[in-house]
Design a protein around this motif. Structure first.
Motif, mmCIF file in Angstrom:
data_model
loop_
_atom_site.group_PDB
_atom_site.id
_atom_site.type_symbol
_atom_site.label_atom_id
_atom_site.label_comp_id
_atom_site.label_asym_id
_atom_site.label_seq_id
_atom_site.Cartn_x
_atom_site.Cartn_y
_atom_site.Cartn_z
ATOM 1 N N LEU A 62 -6.212 -14.808 36.785
ATOM 2 C CA LEU A 62 -6.450 -13.625 37.608
ATOM 3 C C LEU A 62 -7.494 -12.722 36.971
ATOM 4 O O LEU A 62 -7.511 -12.539 35.760
ATOM 5 C CB LEU A 62 -5.159 -12.822 37.753
ATOM 6 C CG LEU A 62 -3.986 -13.485 38.462
ATOM 7 C CD1 LEU A 62 -2.783 -12.564 38.421
ATOM 8 C CD2 LEU A 62 -4.349 -13.839 39.877
ATOM 9 N N ASN A 63 -8.335 -12.122 37.832
ATOM 10 C CA ASN A 63 -9.214 -11.080 37.315
ATOM 11 C C ASN A 63 -8.460 -9.758 37.411
ATOM 12 O O ASN A 63 -7.333 -9.693 37.906
ATOM 13 C CB ASN A 63 -10.553 -11.051 38.061
ATOM 14 C CG ASN A 63 -10.382 -10.773 39.541
ATOM 15 O OD1 ASN A 63 -9.440 -10.102 39.947
ATOM 16 N ND2 ASN A 63 -11.302 -11.294 40.338
ATOM 17 N N SER A 64 -9.042 -8.675 36.947
ATOM 18 C CA SER A 64 -8.320 -7.403 36.879
ATOM 19 C C SER A 64 -7.953 -6.882 38.268
ATOM 20 O O SER A 64 -6.874 -6.320 38.458
ATOM 21 C CB SER A 64 -9.134 -6.370 36.106
ATOM 22 O OG SER A 64 -10.374 -6.152 36.751
ATOM 23 N N ALA A 65 -8.830 -7.050 39.263
ATOM 24 C CA ALA A 65 -8.524 -6.567 40.620
ATOM 25 C C ALA A 65 -7.338 -7.323 41.205
ATOM 26 O O ALA A 65 -6.427 -6.717 41.803
ATOM 27 C CB ALA A 65 -9.753 -6.716 41.516
ATOM 28 N N GLU A 66 -7.321 -8.651 41.043
ATOM 29 C CA GLU A 66 -6.199 -9.447 41.549
ATOM 30 C C GLU A 66 -4.908 -9.089 40.824
ATOM 31 O O GLU A 66 -3.835 -9.021 41.432
ATOM 32 C CB GLU A 66 -6.489 -10.937 41.383
ATOM 33 C CG GLU A 66 -7.591 -11.460 42.276
ATOM 34 C CD GLU A 66 -7.982 -12.895 41.921
ATOM 35 O OE1 GLU A 66 -7.746 -13.302 40.763
ATOM 36 O OE2 GLU A 66 -8.508 -13.585 42.793
ATOM 37 N N SER A 67 -5.000 -8.854 39.548
ATOM 38 C CA SER A 67 -3.827 -8.490 38.762
ATOM 39 C C SER A 67 -3.243 -7.169 39.244
ATOM 40 O O SER A 67 -2.024 -7.040 39.407
ATOM 41 C CB SER A 67 -4.202 -8.397 37.285
ATOM 42 O OG SER A 67 -3.109 -7.981 36.523
#
Length: 82
Positions: A62-67
């Motif tokens: 996951l990238n930070s936005a998805e997280s």
């Protein structure tokens, strides 16, 4: 017919039992300790059955936005008591 390794071991045991030289005994003890230490820290020479795919799994993570999105969804699904 007896195994030559067993015969050698028996000869060494007999020789060590008759040994009275403290320096030689100390050398044998040092050799024994070095061998034990080397066996403890050495890694077996076998191939690993599982490949190390950490980089691939990390790239798919996951990238930070998805997280953040998943965290918000999780928090919103919690049963909050008011």
């Amino acid at each position: 017919m007896e195994n030559p390794i067993l015969q050698s071991k028996k000869e060494l045991i007999h020789w060590i039992n008759r040994l009275d030289d403290l320096e030689v005994i100390a050398e044998l003890v040092d050799l024994k300790e070095k061998r034990a230490t080397a066996e403890t820290f050495s890694e077996p020479h076998t191939e690993y059955l599982v490949k190390d795919d950490f980089d691939e799994r990390f790239a798919k993570g996951l990238n930070s936005a998805e997280s953040r999105k998943k965290t918000r969804e999780f928090i919103s699904k919690l049963s909050w008591v008011k």
